[in-house]
Write a protein that holds these residues in place. Structure first.
Motif, PDB file in Angstrom:
ATOM      1  N   THR A   1      -7.574   7.318  -5.648  1.00 21.87           N
ATOM      2  CA  THR A   1      -7.806   6.175  -6.527  1.00 21.87           C
ATOM      3  C   THR A   1      -6.918   6.304  -7.752  1.00 21.87           C
ATOM      4  OG1 THR A   1      -9.624   7.316  -7.648  1.00 21.87           O
ATOM      5  CG2 THR A   1     -10.178   5.921  -5.750  1.00 21.87           C
ATOM      6  N   SER A   2      -6.832   5.221  -8.516  1.00 24.62           N
ATOM      7  CA  SER A   2      -5.957   5.204  -9.690  1.00 24.62           C
ATOM      8  C   SER A   2      -6.532   6.081 -10.801  1.00 24.62           C
ATOM      9  CB  SER A   2      -5.769   3.776 -10.188  1.00 24.62           C
ATOM     10  OG  SER A   2      -4.954   3.759 -11.333  1.00 24.62           O
TER      11      SER A   2
ATOM     12  N   GLU B   1       0.853  -1.184   0.000  1.00 24.37           N
ATOM     13  CA  GLU B   1       0.000   0.000   0.000  1.00 24.37           C
ATOM     14  C   GLU B   1       0.889   1.233   0.000  1.00 24.37           C
ATOM     15  OE1 GLU B   1      -2.243  -0.186   3.610  1.00 24.37           O
ATOM     16  OE2 GLU B   1      -0.610   0.605   4.838  1.00 24.37           O
ATOM     17  N   VAL B   2       0.288   2.363  -0.285  1.00 23.85           N
ATOM     18  CA  VAL B   2       0.955   3.653  -0.122  1.00 23.85           C
ATOM     19  C   VAL B   2       0.341   4.336   1.087  1.00 23.85           C
ATOM     20  CG1 VAL B   2       1.278   5.957  -1.088  1.00 23.85           C
ATOM     21  CG2 VAL B   2       1.571   3.959  -2.548  1.00 23.85           C
TER      22      VAL B   2
ATOM     23  N   ALA C   1      -4.820   8.470   4.002  1.00 25.34           N
ATOM     24  CA  ALA C   1      -5.298   7.387   3.159  1.00 25.34           C
ATOM     25  C   ALA C   1      -4.225   6.311   3.071  1.00 25.34           C
ATOM     26  CB  ALA C   1      -5.653   7.896   1.763  1.00 25.34           C
ATOM     27  N   SER C   2      -4.673   5.101   2.689  1.00 26.30           N
ATOM     28  CA  SER C   2      -3.743   3.984   2.498  1.00 26.30           C
ATOM     29  C   SER C   2      -4.182   3.184   1.281  1.00 26.30           C
ATOM     30  CB  SER C   2      -3.703   3.085   3.740  1.00 26.30           C
ATOM     31  OG  SER C   2      -3.272   3.804   4.884  1.00 26.30           O
ATOM     32  N   PRO C   3      -4.118   3.764   0.084  1.00 24.50           N
ATOM     33  CA  PRO C   3      -4.555   3.040  -1.116  1.00 24.50           C
ATOM     34  C   PRO C   3      -3.729   1.775  -1.331  1.00 24.50           C
ATOM     35  CG  PRO C   3      -3.340   5.032  -1.699  1.00 24.50           C
ATOM     36  CD  PRO C   3      -3.596   5.104  -0.236  1.00 24.50           C
ATOM     37  N   SER C   4      -4.435   0.673  -1.638  1.00 23.24           N
ATOM     38  CA  SER C   4      -3.757  -0.617  -1.762  1.00 23.24           C
ATOM     39  C   SER C   4      -4.159  -1.400  -3.007  1.00 23.24           C
ATOM     40  CB  SER C   4      -4.046  -1.479  -0.526  1.00 23.24           C
ATOM     41  OG  SER C   4      -5.449  -1.707  -0.394  1.00 23.24           O
ATOM     42  N   HIS C   5      -5.174  -0.941  -3.723  1.00 30.33           N
ATOM     43  CA  HIS C   5      -5.724  -1.735  -4.832  1.00 30.33           C
ATOM     44  C   HIS C   5      -4.689  -2.116  -5.891  1.00 30.33           C
ATOM     45  CE1 HIS C   5      -8.408  -3.261  -7.895  1.00 30.33           C
ATOM     46  NE2 HIS C   5      -7.976  -2.335  -8.735  1.00 30.33           N
ATOM     47  N   PRO C   6      -3.850  -1.184  -6.388  1.00 33.37           N
ATOM     48  CA  PRO C   6      -2.945  -1.588  -7.480  1.00 33.37           C
ATOM     49  C   PRO C   6      -1.757  -2.407  -7.014  1.00 33.37           C
ATOM     50  CG  PRO C   6      -3.268   0.818  -7.385  1.00 33.37           C
ATOM     51  CD  PRO C   6      -3.717   0.245  -6.092  1.00 33.37           C
ATOM     52  N   PHE C   7      -1.565  -2.537  -5.711  1.00 34.25           N
ATOM     53  CA  PHE C   7      -0.335  -3.146  -5.204  1.00 34.25           C
ATOM     54  C   PHE C   7      -0.633  -4.561  -4.710  1.00 34.25           C
ATOM     55  CE2 PHE C   7      -0.626   1.406  -4.145  1.00 34.25           C
ATOM     56  CZ  PHE C   7       0.252   1.881  -5.109  1.00 34.25           C
ATOM     57  N   VAL C   8      -0.575  -5.493  -5.635  1.00 34.98           N
ATOM     58  CA  VAL C   8      -1.007  -6.858  -5.325  1.00 34.98           C
ATOM     59  C   VAL C   8       0.149  -7.788  -4.997  1.00 34.98           C
ATOM     60  CG1 VAL C   8      -3.073  -6.646  -6.726  1.00 34.98           C
ATOM     61  CG2 VAL C   8      -0.973  -7.486  -7.780  1.00 34.98           C
ATOM     62  N   ARG C   9       1.367  -7.346  -5.205  1.00 33.39           N
ATOM     63  CA  ARG C   9       2.514  -8.177  -4.876  1.00 33.39           C
ATOM     64  C   ARG C   9       3.700  -7.297  -4.536  1.00 33.39           C
ATOM     65  NH1 ARG C   9       4.882 -10.492 -10.597  1.00 33.39           N
ATOM     66  NH2 ARG C   9       4.543  -8.623 -11.836  1.00 33.39           N
TER      67      ARG C   9
END
Length: 306
Positions: free
Chosen positions: A264-265, A203-204, A216-224
């Protein structure tokens, strides 16, 4: 855009008549463009001439000083180097768990020999340490300055971000932000409202500077997690977007572009075949030319026909 790869710009170790090229882990250009700095696996920080890089004639001119100063006071690899926004200072972060802050002394440095280099290498400038910041308990992986140069933020393998604030006695630890994983990149919002951090947490983390709480702690694009020592993210010069690293979209490695409005992205930078580990935006904000200016440039503007 011009791309060049000067063979003279490198970190070398002399071994008798032979020299070994050591890895460079970080590079940063002085805001005015006069100099750039590199940090490497040879424990050294090197200040280089920007003129020798920009001007081919200057580069080839006899007596041109390309390497302005070399410093080897770190006791470990230099992982990150960053200029202050004023260009008067730069900071270096190292495996020796410290951050050093440097300034250009008015005392001449031309007579100083460069340790570990050839016998003909001398410093043309005298960059001195003005402070050494020690709080981290593990390798310091990244460092950045706030827009007004009042703060420095550093992140480490000890799972913390330390925010340093300038004072009459130098820089003092102002705030410590704790995470649950190794941290590998930190970037200060150019507007001054946020501090973004990325590492192995998938996450960021976006921290508010006003109260040092999570925004915020966006995590969606970071899958690995990327098997890399660095995940360096970067803000666009207007602060509207945050370009992160080690993102994935439909199985493709990308650099996600996060919107400041809702985190969001807003898109991706694509093209790499392996995980993206470093992103860096230009300090300049570019604008497309106006329609009139574009037409005028191509001879298509309105006006009297000749």
């Amino acid at each position: 855009m011009e791309v060049c790869k000067p063979q003279w710009c490198g970190h070398f170790e002399e071994h008798g008549s032979k020299s070994t090229r050591r890895p460079i882990y970080s590079i940063d250009v002085q805001p005015c463009g006069s100099r750039f700095i590199t940090g490497g696996g040879d424990f050294k920080v090197i200040v280089w001439s920007g003129a020798a890089l920009r001007d081919a004639a200057e580069e080839k001119k006899a007596g041109t000083k390309r390497q302005l100063c070399t410093r080897s006071s770190h006791l470990g690899a230099v992982n990150c180097v960053r200029w202050s926004h004023s260009g008067k200072f730069f900071a270096s972060a190292s495996d020796d768990r410290s951050v050093k802050v440097w300034y250009l002394s008015e005392e001449t440095g031309s007579s100083r020999r460069v340790f570990g280099a050839s016998s003909s290498a001398h410093d043309a400038e005298n960059w001195k340490e003005c402070d050494t910041l020690r709080v981290h308990t593990a390798d310091v992986t990244s460092v950045c300055w706030s827009g007004d140069d009042e703060f420095i933020a550093s992140c480490s393998m000890d799972h913390t971000v330390v925010v340093w604030r300038t004072s009459d006695r130098g820089f003092e630890a102002h705030r410590r932000l704790r995470h649950t994983g190794i941290l590998k990149g930190v970037a200060w919002d150019p507007v001054g409202a946020y501090l973004a951090v990325q590492g192995d947490e998938l996450e960021v983390a976006v921290w508010r500077v006003s109260d040092w709480q999570r925004e915020a702690s966006p995590s969606h694009p970071f899958v690995r997690s990327a098997n890399s020592f660095f995940t360096r993210l970067s803000w666009s010069p207007d602060g509207a977007f945050l370009v992160a690293t080690q993102g994935s979209n439909s199985g493709q490695d990308v650099a996600p572009i996060l919107s400041r409005t809702d985190w969001t992205s807003a898109g991706d930078y694509v093209g790499h075949s392996k995980p993206v580990i470093v992103a860096s935006c230009s300090r300049c904000l570019f604008h497309p030319p106006s329609e009139g200016a574009d037409n005028e440039e191509h001879g298509e503007g309105e006006g009297d026909a000749g």
